[in-house]
Design a protein around this motif. Sequence first.
Motif, short mmCIF file in Angstrom:
data_model
loop_
_atom_site.label_atom_id
_atom_site.label_comp_id
_atom_site.label_asym_id
_atom_site.label_seq_id
_atom_site.Cartn_x
_atom_site.Cartn_y
_atom_site.Cartn_z
N PHE A 69 0.67 -1.13 -0.07
CA PHE A 69 -0.03 0.04 -0.02
C PHE A 69 0.64 1.20 -0.13
CE2 PHE A 69 -3.15 -3.03 2.09
CZ PHE A 69 -3.84 -2.92 1.02
N TYR A 70 2.19 1.18 0.36
CA TYR A 70 2.89 2.37 0.30
C TYR A 70 4.22 2.28 -0.89
CZ TYR A 70 6.29 6.04 1.45
OH TYR A 70 6.66 7.19 1.41
N LYS A 71 4.96 1.28 -0.61
CA LYS A 71 6.17 1.25 -1.54
C LYS A 71 5.89 1.02 -2.98
CE LYS A 71 10.65 0.45 -1.60
NZ LYS A 71 11.67 1.40 -1.08
N LYS A 72 4.91 -0.29 -3.04
CA LYS A 72 4.74 -0.56 -4.18
C LYS A 72 3.94 0.60 -5.29
CE LYS A 72 2.90 -4.47 -6.84
NZ LYS A 72 2.11 -5.62 -6.70
N PRO A 73 2.83 1.09 -4.67
CA PRO A 73 2.26 2.35 -5.52
C PRO A 73 3.23 3.26 -5.89
CG PRO A 73 0.84 1.63 -3.89
CD PRO A 73 2.15 1.03 -3.58
N LYS A 74 4.21 3.83 -4.99
CA LYS A 74 5.31 4.82 -5.15
C LYS A 74 6.23 4.63 -6.31
CE LYS A 74 8.26 7.40 -2.46
NZ LYS A 74 9.14 7.61 -1.23
N ASN A 75 6.59 3.20 -6.35
CA ASN A 75 7.11 2.75 -7.38
C ASN A 75 6.84 2.84 -8.75
OD1 ASN A 75 9.47 2.21 -5.45
ND2 ASN A 75 9.20 0.17 -5.42
N GLN A 76 5.31 2.44 -8.85
CA GLN A 76 4.41 2.66 -9.93
C GLN A 76 4.54 3.96 -10.40
OE1 GLN A 76 0.98 0.59 -9.05
NE2 GLN A 76 1.89 -1.64 -9.49
N LYS A 77 4.11 4.86 -9.43
CA LYS A 77 4.28 6.27 -9.83
C LYS A 77 5.29 6.90 -10.54
CE LYS A 77 0.57 7.47 -6.54
NZ LYS A 77 0.32 8.19 -5.06
N ALA A 78 6.50 6.41 -9.80
CA ALA A 78 7.89 6.82 -10.37
C ALA A 78 7.96 6.36 -11.77
CB ALA A 78 8.80 6.47 -9.41
N GLU A 79 7.72 5.11 -11.99
CA GLU A 79 7.87 4.31 -13.40
C GLU A 79 7.00 5.20 -14.30
OE1 GLU A 79 7.24 0.13 -15.27
OE2 GLU A 79 7.79 0.13 -13.23
N GLU A 80 5.89 5.46 -14.01
CA GLU A 80 4.93 6.18 -14.98
C GLU A 80 5.46 7.49 -15.41
OE1 GLU A 80 1.21 6.22 -13.10
OE2 GLU A 80 0.71 4.10 -13.26
N GLU A 81 6.05 8.21 -14.39
CA GLU A 81 6.65 9.66 -14.68
C GLU A 81 7.93 9.28 -15.50
OE1 GLU A 81 7.63 11.47 -11.06
OE2 GLU A 81 5.30 11.63 -10.36
N ARG A 82 8.54 8.02 -15.51
CA ARG A 82 9.68 8.18 -16.08
C ARG A 82 9.24 7.81 -17.67
NH1 ARG A 82 12.34 3.57 -13.45
NH2 ARG A 82 11.60 4.08 -11.68
N LYS A 83 8.20 7.05 -17.78
CA LYS A 83 7.53 6.71 -19.00
C LYS A 83 7.24 7.97 -19.91
CE LYS A 83 6.33 2.01 -18.27
NZ LYS A 83 5.28 0.84 -18.34
#
Length: 87
Positions: A69-83
């Motif tokens: 609920f914290y780490k995984k969504p944060k990583n997904q947001k960072a990946e989407e921003e990189r894309k």
Amino acid sequence: MEQMTKQIFRVVPILMGLMAILSNDVFAQIPTGTPRTDEPIDLSTTSDIIIYLVLPLVVIVLGIFWWFFYKKPKNQKAEEERKKSNK
């Protein structure tokens, strides 16, 4: 800089694990004057159940919730921003 940080975070747990394994004899010493029992854990007492079963399970469950609920969504947001920035 980011890649060096990732490498450090990969190496540190390995080094700590090696230190724990190699220094096992140092940590295994029992101080003089302390009571020592070689008996197994008595799970008929409430305090032993809480200390040896409930608390470790709570820590594991909280760690899993923290990851999903914290780490995984944060990583997904960072990946989407990189894309988005690569487009």
